[in-house]
Design a protein around this motif. Structure first.
Motif, mmCIF file in Angstrom:
data_model
loop_
_atom_site.group_PDB
_atom_site.id
_atom_site.type_symbol
_atom_site.label_atom_id
_atom_site.label_comp_id
_atom_site.label_asym_id
_atom_site.label_seq_id
_atom_site.Cartn_x
_atom_site.Cartn_y
_atom_site.Cartn_z
ATOM 1 N N LYS A 40 47.580 44.557 37.041
ATOM 2 C CA LYS A 40 47.377 43.472 37.991
ATOM 3 C C LYS A 40 46.788 43.984 39.300
ATOM 4 O O LYS A 40 47.344 44.841 39.964
ATOM 5 C CB LYS A 40 48.709 42.756 38.264
ATOM 6 C CG LYS A 40 49.261 42.057 37.015
ATOM 7 C CD LYS A 40 50.548 41.320 37.322
ATOM 8 C CE LYS A 40 51.081 40.604 36.088
ATOM 9 N NZ LYS A 40 52.343 39.892 36.364
ATOM 10 N N GLY A 41 45.646 43.412 39.637
ATOM 11 C CA GLY A 41 45.032 43.735 40.911
ATOM 12 C C GLY A 41 44.392 45.096 41.001
ATOM 13 O O GLY A 41 44.070 45.543 42.083
ATOM 14 N N THR A 42 44.226 45.796 39.876
ATOM 15 C CA THR A 42 43.622 47.119 39.902
ATOM 16 C C THR A 42 42.444 47.164 38.967
ATOM 17 O O THR A 42 42.348 46.403 38.018
ATOM 18 C CB THR A 42 44.633 48.201 39.475
ATOM 19 O OG1 THR A 42 44.983 47.985 38.113
ATOM 20 C CG2 THR A 42 45.879 48.170 40.329
ATOM 21 N N SER A 43 41.547 48.068 39.229
ATOM 22 C CA SER A 43 40.419 48.286 38.328
ATOM 23 C C SER A 43 40.854 49.223 37.221
ATOM 24 O O SER A 43 41.885 49.878 37.306
ATOM 25 C CB SER A 43 39.251 48.907 39.092
ATOM 26 O OG SER A 43 39.584 50.228 39.495
ATOM 27 N N THR A 94 48.403 46.284 26.315
ATOM 28 C CA THR A 94 47.437 45.909 27.336
ATOM 29 C C THR A 94 46.630 47.138 27.733
ATOM 30 O O THR A 94 47.173 48.105 28.257
ATOM 31 C CB THR A 94 48.141 45.319 28.571
ATOM 32 O OG1 THR A 94 49.015 44.271 28.153
ATOM 33 C CG2 THR A 94 47.121 44.768 29.543
ATOM 34 N N ALA A 95 45.322 47.064 27.488
ATOM 35 C CA ALA A 95 44.454 48.213 27.757
ATOM 36 C C ALA A 95 43.759 48.053 29.102
ATOM 37 O O ALA A 95 43.404 46.937 29.506
ATOM 38 C CB ALA A 95 43.413 48.347 26.652
ATOM 39 N N PRO A 96 43.536 49.146 29.811
ATOM 40 C CA PRO A 96 42.914 49.066 31.138
ATOM 41 C C PRO A 96 41.406 48.865 31.107
ATOM 42 O O PRO A 96 40.810 48.594 32.146
ATOM 43 C CB PRO A 96 43.263 50.425 31.757
ATOM 44 C CG PRO A 96 43.409 51.341 30.583
ATOM 45 C CD PRO A 96 43.996 50.504 29.487
ATOM 46 N N ALA A 97 40.767 49.011 29.920
ATOM 47 C CA ALA A 97 39.307 48.892 29.857
ATOM 48 C C ALA A 97 38.885 48.724 28.411
ATOM 49 O O ALA A 97 39.655 48.999 27.483
ATOM 50 C CB ALA A 97 38.654 50.135 30.458
ATOM 51 N N ASP A 98 37.661 48.250 28.217
ATOM 52 C CA ASP A 98 37.054 48.311 26.897
ATOM 53 C C ASP A 98 36.694 49.775 26.645
ATOM 54 O O ASP A 98 35.753 50.308 27.244
ATOM 55 C CB ASP A 98 35.766 47.467 26.841
ATOM 56 C CG ASP A 98 36.032 45.975 26.993
ATOM 57 O OD1 ASP A 98 37.129 45.532 26.634
ATOM 58 O OD2 ASP A 98 35.126 45.268 27.471
ATOM 59 N N GLY A 149 42.552 44.353 28.621
ATOM 60 C CA GLY A 149 43.522 43.269 28.593
ATOM 61 C C GLY A 149 44.362 43.299 27.325
ATOM 62 O O GLY A 149 44.689 44.368 26.802
ATOM 63 N N GLU A 150 44.690 42.124 26.803
ATOM 64 C CA GLU A 150 45.662 42.020 25.718
ATOM 65 C C GLU A 150 45.082 42.442 24.364
ATOM 66 O O GLU A 150 43.983 42.039 23.985
ATOM 67 C CB GLU A 150 46.178 40.585 25.616
ATOM 68 C CG GLU A 150 47.022 40.149 26.821
ATOM 69 C CD GLU A 150 48.249 41.033 27.015
ATOM 70 O OE1 GLU A 150 48.881 41.396 26.007
ATOM 71 O OE2 GLU A 150 48.559 41.369 28.180
#
Length: 494
Positions: A40-43, A94-98, A149-150
């Motif tokens: 949330k709120g982070t790159s 939940t992944a931080p990136a593709d 994301g999910e």
């Protein structure tokens, strides 16, 4: 043409037509966080991994429950009760990136070595071997592609009888340049064998060779798909003396000669009928004598006494197979030679007594064929990912596994690939010596699963439209990453 007109009668009319056509053509970092709390709120760049996701927070199907004993698990419990088809847990991730990540599985394996079947975002993704443990531990399941994301990771029963504690995603290591060198373990290897191995090394990591078990099944790919595989798998089974004694006959050597005339690569396995002590009953006939359940032959006892009848029968069988292999050497045909396959499963008699007798038999076979019969056209292919079963670098040229995920699962079996690379320290080629569903070339390249070749089993595995759909087979054979027969070089000059 080496009795081509006679050999055609052993094949189907469609396959024979393919042969005729081809022959004519030839001649003319690191702080760990849990769940998704950092997103949330982070790159993506600001998100710390590894990230851990507890199995008990997932959706349970079937008869699974949350376990609390034994101790040593992460979080508030673990998922247990994997016993039957339909038992599964789906864990939200939940992944931080593709990106491509390494998937780590926390588990407990108190009941021996087992397999679990994975699905990523609802799509089957191969199996993961869970070795026997004395408590909770973790194992790498290899690389997976996740969306920002999910996502979901699902564990389906597979073999069952294990506990799942958590999954963890972390940065996937980038593949380094392979360390495989050109050359074979036999110092007297023929020029043809050396040329084939050089080609395989040159192709490794940039392409995968297509393969099909059974010449008939291979040739019948031509009409619907327009191409033929680079490799055909053959079997020494019916040259086993205990089968010949019952009237078995084989044309596999002749078929391999024919395939060589077409420019293809020959791979041989050996469903070795036990030399003696076949049960030969209604449910366990002599023809099933390569299965542990169909013979009382005791490999461990035979090897312990070189003066015994059983030991001498082992040598007799090796000599019979050597006689056939010499025909290929005389024709200057190199062979991808894979005896004693699937030993660790225990369903074949050569693996029934565990790793030590099997490794001893492998070394005896290598010595007999190489130093007694001077068969120098063989490229020795071992068939197991287990370190306990590995007979050693000095008698193995290529290491492999057989891959049979669920029908329609075109995943690259990345976990088993990486296990093999690790086992041989990336110093030997790694192959998928048998498979059911063919791995998707797009996933092979995306996840850097650099299998040297695949070889689809015959019958339903290539023909039923379920294991491999027609659309999938066409995609594979048309892929620029997949080498087919028409793309092979002339190995006499390679």
């Amino acid at each position: 043409m080496r009795k081509t007109h006679l050999l055609l009668i052993t094949l189907s009319l469609a396959a024979a037509a393919v042969i005729v056509g081809i022959l004519l053509a030839k001649e003319s970092v690191p702080a760990e966080v849990t769940e998704a709390e950092s997103l949330k709120g982070t790159s993506a760049a600001e998100t710390a991994i590894p990230m851990t996701f507890e199995a008990e927070s997932g959706q349970l199907q079937g008869d699974l429950t949350i376990g609390k004993q034994p101790a040593g698990f992460s979080g508030s419990g673990y998922v247990t009760g994997f016993k039957k088809p339909g038992d599964s847990v789906t864990i939200p991730v939940t992944a931080p990136a593709d990106d491509i990540f390494e998937l780590i599985v926390g588990y407990n394996g108190p009941s021996g070595d087992k397999d679990t079947e994975l699905a990523v975002n609802g799509i089957a993704f191969g199996s993961v071997n869970l070795r026997k443990t004395a408590g909770f531990t973790e194992v790498s399941a290899g690389k997976i592609a996740l969306n920002r994301g999910e996502n979901t990771i699902t564990f389906n029963t597979g073999w069952g009888w294990y506990d799942i504690d958590y999954v963890k995603i972390t940065n996937a290591a980038k593949n380094q340049e392979h360390q495989v060198v050109k050359g074979l373990v036999n110092p007297n290897a023929t020029p043809e064998a050396l040329a084939l191995q050089r080609y395989l090394v040159d192709s490794y990591g940039t392409s995968i060779l297509s393969g099909q078990q059974n010449l008939n099944d291979a040739l019948e790919l031509k009409k619907p798909y327009g191409k033929l595989p680079a490799i055909v798998g053959f079997d020494m089974m019916d040259y086993s003396p205990s089968r010949v004694e019952h009237g078995a006959k084989s044309m596999e050597i002749d078929n391999a000669l024919l395939w060589h005339d077409l420019g293809g690569i020959a791979a041989f396995t050996w469903h070795w009928n036990a030399p003696t002590d076949l049960i030969d009953s209604g449910e366990k006939p002599w023809s099933s004598g390569f299965y542990t359940e169909a013979t009382t032959f005791d490999l461990e006892n035979a090897l312990a006494d070189p003066d015994s009848k059983s030991y001498k029968l082992l040598l007799r069988d090796m000599d019979a197979i050597a006689e056939q292999l010499k025909k290929l050497q005389d024709a200057k045909i190199p062979v991808l030679w894979r005896p004693l396959h699937e030993a660790e499963g225990g369903w074949f008699w050569w693996g029934a007594k565990g790793p030590e007798p099997c490794k001893q038999l492998w070394k005896l076979l290598y010595d007999r064929l190489t130093n007694v019969h001077h068969l120098n056209n063989l490229i020795w292919v071992w068939n197991s990912e287990s370190p306990d079963w590995y007979p050693g670098d000095d008698t193995v040229d290529i290491i492999s596994v057989d891959s049979y995920p669920a029908a329609g699962d075109y995943s690259p079996d990345i976990n088993r690939y990486e296990n093999l690379v690790k086992l041989v320290q990336d110093k030997k080629l790694v192959a998928m010596a048998e498979n059911g569903p063919i791995p998707d070339p797009d996933l092979l390249t995306k996840l850097q699963a650099n299998w040297s070749w695949y070889c689809t089993w015959g019958g339903e595995f290539i023909n039923d439209g379920k294991q491999n759909t027609k659309e999938h087979i066409q995609k594979v054979l048309d892929s620029s990453y997949v080498i087919t027969l028409d793309e092979l070089p002339d190995f006499s000059t390679y």
